[in-house]
Design an enzyme around this catalytic site. Sequence first.
Site, PDB file in Angstrom:
ATOM      1  N   ASP A  47      -7.316  -7.646  15.111  1.00  0.00           N
ATOM      2  CA  ASP A  47      -6.681  -8.958  14.914  1.00  0.00           C
ATOM      3  C   ASP A  47      -6.825  -9.406  13.456  1.00  0.00           C
ATOM      4  O   ASP A  47      -6.298 -10.455  13.074  1.00  0.00           O
ATOM      5  CB  ASP A  47      -7.212 -10.002  15.907  1.00  0.00           C
ATOM      6  N   ASP A  86      -6.809  -4.777  19.724  1.00  0.00           N
ATOM      7  CA  ASP A  86      -7.695  -5.944  19.741  1.00  0.00           C
ATOM      8  C   ASP A  86      -7.068  -7.057  20.569  1.00  0.00           C
ATOM      9  O   ASP A  86      -5.865  -7.343  20.436  1.00  0.00           O
ATOM     10  CB  ASP A  86      -7.856  -6.436  18.293  1.00  0.00           C
ATOM     11  N   LYS A 116     -10.105  -3.986  22.792  1.00  0.00           N
ATOM     12  CA  LYS A 116     -11.393  -4.462  22.270  1.00  0.00           C
ATOM     13  C   LYS A 116     -11.414  -5.962  22.405  1.00  0.00           C
ATOM     14  O   LYS A 116     -10.382  -6.613  22.179  1.00  0.00           O
ATOM     15  CB  LYS A 116     -11.555  -4.070  20.797  1.00  0.00           C
ATOM     16  N   GLU A 118     -13.982  -9.599  21.653  1.00  0.00           N
ATOM     17  CA  GLU A 118     -15.176 -10.122  20.990  1.00  0.00           C
ATOM     18  C   GLU A 118     -16.020 -10.959  21.940  1.00  0.00           C
ATOM     19  O   GLU A 118     -15.477 -11.729  22.740  1.00  0.00           O
ATOM     20  CB  GLU A 118     -14.758 -11.019  19.809  1.00  0.00           C
ATOM     21  N   GLU A 185     -21.011  -6.000  14.292  1.00  0.00           N
ATOM     22  CA  GLU A 185     -20.525  -6.503  12.990  1.00  0.00           C
ATOM     23  C   GLU A 185     -21.509  -7.493  12.378  1.00  0.00           C
ATOM     24  O   GLU A 185     -22.009  -8.405  13.055  1.00  0.00           O
ATOM     25  CB  GLU A 185     -19.144  -7.178  13.170  1.00  0.00           C
TER      26      GLU A 185
HETATM   27  O1  KIV Z   1      -9.932  -7.037  13.740  1.00  0.00           O
HETATM   28  C1  KIV Z   1     -10.552  -6.122  13.182  1.00  0.00           C
HETATM   29  O2  KIV Z   1     -10.074  -5.473  12.249  1.00  0.00           O
HETATM   30  C2  KIV Z   1     -11.895  -5.836  13.667  1.00  0.00           C
HETATM   31  C3  KIV Z   1     -12.733  -4.897  12.870  1.00  0.00           C
HETATM   32  C4  KIV Z   1     -13.091  -5.475  11.579  1.00  0.00           C
HETATM   33  C5  KIV Z   1     -13.910  -4.425  13.647  1.00  0.00           C
HETATM   34  O3  KIV Z   1     -12.293  -6.356  14.666  1.00  0.00           O
END
Ligand code: KIV
Length: 283
Positions: A47, A86, A116, A118, A185
């Site tokens: 994202d 994401d 993915k 968060e 992270e």
């Molecule tokens: O959105 C993204 O690019 C990320 C990475 C930095 C891990 O979540």
Amino acid sequence: MERKRRTVPGVMRMKRKGSKIAMLTAYDYPTARLADEAGVDIILVGDTLAMVVLGYETTLPVTMDEMLCHVRAVSRARASALVVADMPFMSFQVSPSEAVKNAGRMIKEGGADAVKLEGGRCVASAVAAITNAKIPVMGHIGLTPQAIRRFGGYRVQGRSEEGRLGIVDDAAALEEAGCFSIVLEGIPWNLAEEITGKVGIPTIGIGAGPHCDGQVLVNHDILGLYEGHVPKFVRKYADLRPTILKAFSDYVHDVKSGEFPTIEESYDNAKDSKKDRDPEAGD
Ligand code: KIV
């Protein structure tokens, strides 16, 4: 040599074998082609798209539909890398059923292999619901940019004892909920080392030191394309911004001065012209 297609079980095996996992972001077809050809194991359509491609100040505004457009482009480009999409802010927080619906769109409409999202313990129910729908999930804990309003900025997490224990618990909760890997992270390197030793799934670090099972960076950062703040953990492998700026400026100069195009760069109407045999020559 043709590379084998990366799979979720294959990526999980890499931890057991001690092979480091190279993950890189990409948001468009040509960049994803290059990342795949270079041997990147996992391409993340992050994202961060919001900031490095769409020009927003944070990752918060990017929508599912904007993400999907880029996930599709990257999935079309990939030959062997695993494509992870994401989940944007508010696409999985409202309810586990909404999380499953949106994760399903990333797979069905976007062509991604996995998603993915968060968060740690607070998203464990969403992770469990998505994995129950047979969609592989990568977790993401520590400095999670979707939580910057709560953190008060991009601050390293897990420096206090309480923060440290919370992140260790987050990692355990994500593994328990079914994640196949976790991004760590912006945390101290020894905390990342501890988590990597404790969990059975691969950890992928970004600003989390050298002891993770893999690393991820944003491609615009390593190529020197992003104008904003570049954190200390980024290694710049190229400085493309000045190179591109010079090419664009030279083009503008040549058009305005009449130096481009020349007759050699133009078509003519001679029947025996070599250009007539070119596919682009027309009739
Ligand atoms: O959105 C993204 O690019 C990320 C990475 C930095 C891990 O979540």
